[in-house]
Design an enzyme around this catalytic site. Sequence first.
Site, PDB file in Angstrom:
ATOM      1  N   ARG A   1       0.797  -1.227   0.000  1.00 15.99           N
ATOM      2  CA  ARG A   1       0.000   0.000   0.000  1.00 15.99           C
ATOM      3  C   ARG A   1       0.825   1.271   0.000  1.00 15.99           C
ATOM      4  NH1 ARG A   1      -4.699  -1.922   4.251  1.00 15.99           N
ATOM      5  NH2 ARG A   1      -5.727  -3.246   2.717  1.00 15.99           N
TER       6      ARG A   1
ATOM      7  N   ARG B   1       0.861  -1.689   7.762  1.00 16.15           N
ATOM      8  CA  ARG B   1       0.045  -2.885   7.915  1.00 16.15           C
ATOM      9  C   ARG B   1      -0.225  -3.519   6.564  1.00 16.15           C
ATOM     10  NH1 ARG B   1      -5.019  -3.894   7.207  1.00 16.15           N
ATOM     11  NH2 ARG B   1      -5.795  -1.752   7.168  1.00 16.15           N
TER      12      ARG B   1
END
Lengths: 246, 210, 641
Positions: free
Chosen positions: C337, C442
């Site tokens: 991400r 994450r």
Amino acid sequence: MNLTLKVWRQSGPSDAGRMVTYRVEDVSPDMSFLEMLDVLNERLILEGDDPVAFDHDCREGICGMCGMVINGVAHGEQRATTTCQLHMRHFEDGATITIEPWRAAPFPVVKDLVVDRSAFDRVIQAGGFVSVPAGSAPDAHSIPVRKEDADDAFDAATCIGCGACVAACPNGSASLFTAAKITHLSLLPQGQPERLSRAKAMVDQMDAEGFGGCTNTGECTAVCPKGIPLDTIAQMNSDYLKANAK
Amino acid sequence: MAVTGAVMVIFLLAHMLGNVKIFFGRESFNAYAHGLRTLLEPMAPYRLLLTVLEIVLVVSVVAHMWAAISLARRARKARPVKYVAKKSQAGGYTTHIMRFGGVTIVLFVVWHLLDLTFGVVNPKGFDSTPADRMIAGFDASRWWVTLLYVVAVVMIGLHLRHGIWSAFQTLGLANRARYRALKAVAALVSAALVIGFLAPPLAITFGVIK
Amino acid sequence: MNYVEGAPIRDTKAPAGPIEERWEKRKFGAKLVNPANKRKLNVIVVGTGLAGGSAAATLGELGYRVKSFCYQDTPRRAHSIAAQGGINAAKNYRGDGDSIYRLFYDTVKGGDFRARESNVYRLAQVSVNIIDQAVAQGVPFAREYGGLLDTRSFGGAQVSRTFYARGQTGQQLLLGAYQALERQIAAGTVEMFTRHEMLDLIVADGRARGVIVRDMVTGEIERHVADAVVLATGGYGNVFFLSTNAKGCNTTAIWRAHERGAYFANPCYTQIHPTCIPVSGEYQSKLTLMSESLRNDGRVWVPLRKGDGRAPGDIPEDERDYYLERIYPAFGNLVPRDIASRAAKNVCDEGRGVGPGGLGVYLDFRDAIGRLGRDAVEKKYGNLFEMYERITGENPYDVPMRIYPAVHYTMGGLWVDYDLQSTIPGLFVIGEANFSDHGANRLGASALMQGLADGYFVLPTTIGDYLAAGPFGEVDEEAVAAAEIKVRSRIDRLLAVNGTRTPDSFHRELGKLMWEYCGMERTEQSLRKALERIPELREEFWRDVKVSGTAEELNQVLEKAGRVADFFDLAELMCLDALVRTESCGGHFRAESQDADGEALRDDETFAHVSAWEYSPEGEPVLHKEPLEYEYVKMTQRSYK
């Protein structure tokens, strides 16, 4: 766009409530319905007025917190759409829009467009679960589930508990909500041991909360933002009748 | 509602088939009416089975009405404050048809019994054969009776179009795969009943049956 | 804003020994509470998302007396419900080489070596139990025709370990936890308080002993005392005003706990999600995420030429720049991400962005539709496409989607030890609210895993060890009264200002400032600027905010104002933390620290530690460093090329 809003204002549960008219100007068609209300509220705050109270949270159509009856339709006329996902491009410039809260005795108005939907929680408490304490579960692959059953169960499980079904039902019935949970768990092997007792307990609780009865008008599924199918109610009835026959 | 409704649908089907006998002549019709009263004779006395059936029917009607009234009362209690604006999203006629339609049907049934069963409002009176009463009742001069009848029967048809599949739904016998079929069956049965019930009076009024 | 450095944190209570035995060892070492005593022990759980809902339910099942609080009208609405993609678990049902060790390895590496090995290993171990638990509850995960669970590969993972329920995995898992919670409410073990907002933590004799809450309907200020308090109040992404968080998400609970002595760890670690629907105008109130799974089949591109105003369909193939595939040939559109987000920002900064304001890139399904057929694409992504069309009015089957990064998740949070206990004894923090097991970044489908691991399996064990010494007796009345007075006076202060600007207008301004100066790319200069502006804006807020209505009613303006006030304080600490950490790592990108290719460059020598900040009421925040050691996964520079 410029709009005229007729909004239900009710200061608290004991207030009788009334419709109040507001003008909102320079609304962008790309705004969501709630963003349009934000604009109104920002103005009301600065004018020293009480802003319109309404429930909302995720604003992406999944939490089920928002909900108002817009021009006589729960969540507005856009199909399969929650109020927060409804956009102003679906309204005409110069339109008059009426905005009301969910109206049902088991959903008393808290303030303006905010209602108390705790009756739904109590329906779930009555049996909308599988009794399986954390840590006691067998391996997930020990119980295969037919794909079709899993898919149908998912269709029912997708209910967001917004209450539009109750708001739209001419009888104020909560059958679609209750049936969605009963069907979700009825279709899965995990739900079998408690299947009949669950149906009975949940339906009885639903009735005790003061919701109306189902006359199969289909208004609920027509406004349901998740399109919960009407045959969940048949499933609920079937389980309920079996439970009572025992 | 579903169970009592089903009883009445079965009755209506039989009733409609009986009515059609008028096309086979007055005798055929009168014999059918007489036959109803002597069913199971000599095992059972005259009119026993018919009386039992009438009682079942009356109980069904009362129970059906009672259920409808209590549903309507629950609905009213469940929504004490009405919407300022309310728009149906599901065709919407259902509730009106079922509720107001139901009332219309009750009023009609009262008239219907006074007319053709007890002959109170029938030109031939009670002391006549059923076929006489029927033919006199729908005489062209009494076109308004026929009109009333047409309206009422169409109303029954609409009532049943929702009622029949709704009964399956209520009894938990419906599902997504069956919906289309059930709705088709409901429409078909309703249509058959409407046609079957309207054929004799229209035929009489327009002079096909004399 | 300055800071002082305090003593480092040496002990996190993680047992020593081989990593695979540590959790077992801790479980065995934890003191047990006998069933009769559990009934005498009260636990408060704030928040009812995956972590809080599952924790409250499980503690209730174990026999504790639980009070559960949420600000929504029912516990089922917590924002975990919006998670779309899926949940990771090291089940290795595919036989594709997955294992607990590999999930552990991927998570440590994906977190850019800023997470604790012991915690992450435990997370990977527990992940398998979560799937079992959820399936037993009737969570309708996607299945294959054989009746077994389906999985997919997700967000940069090279194994297929993500379990999912269409695009609504968070919803289904949350409803599972919610149902378990409602079951306990019915059983009388859990007492539920909806529409209640926690406004302070009661600390007495050095222990967390309860909370002060406001009943959001009547405005009544209530005191609730207990033997332990669990915060499961989620992340603070809304400090940016625009984020994918729910409108109500806020930092108040953890910030007030921080003010009461709980350390705040790594506040600067924020995750920017690469695939969100771009902003359409000034009025925008929130951002909507499109599941990352879209990157499995969609191709990301921008026009090759700057300021190319043509419609996407009119731009020929050789004038398109599929920049992710170009820069990262090995991972292509599936890079993690942070990398995907920054790459999007870079091409937009170059003036090649698309849509309003040039803040967007295309996510194109043309090739996928050509390859798989429209039906197959619809089956996989139908609901996401519908959602996109509902919001933008554009049909992604015909026109490529436009996406832009948005704040999505905060890896930072209250510092907790291996037992998930904060620096205040008796205060436990779980889910996104703690500083978590994700390090500086994450991985996709790991948030659900962590929330449920904490709530169903870790906390219920570790809290017992603490509670075994209880009940802790009467709570010092003075401490309770002091907390209540603090809450009341703050509300009075907010109402008394009666200025000329709404809380939302301040929030919007703060958010813009944070996005600009402490967003996807941070520099010393930008952070110093933010640290200068935030106090000014905060001062203006307290001088000029307008809160209508009274405290004794449902007052959404008052609620908002209180939350915004806390965001100011948090924002300042975030910027300070970002300023101090001069390296780039995971979601924290300092422009000064990048390699020749513009990739994030860690400084393991200086920054292989957790930054845990201690609040000091008058003076400067105190920084405590918890060193991170890697015995199992060798620290390497991430490379997705």
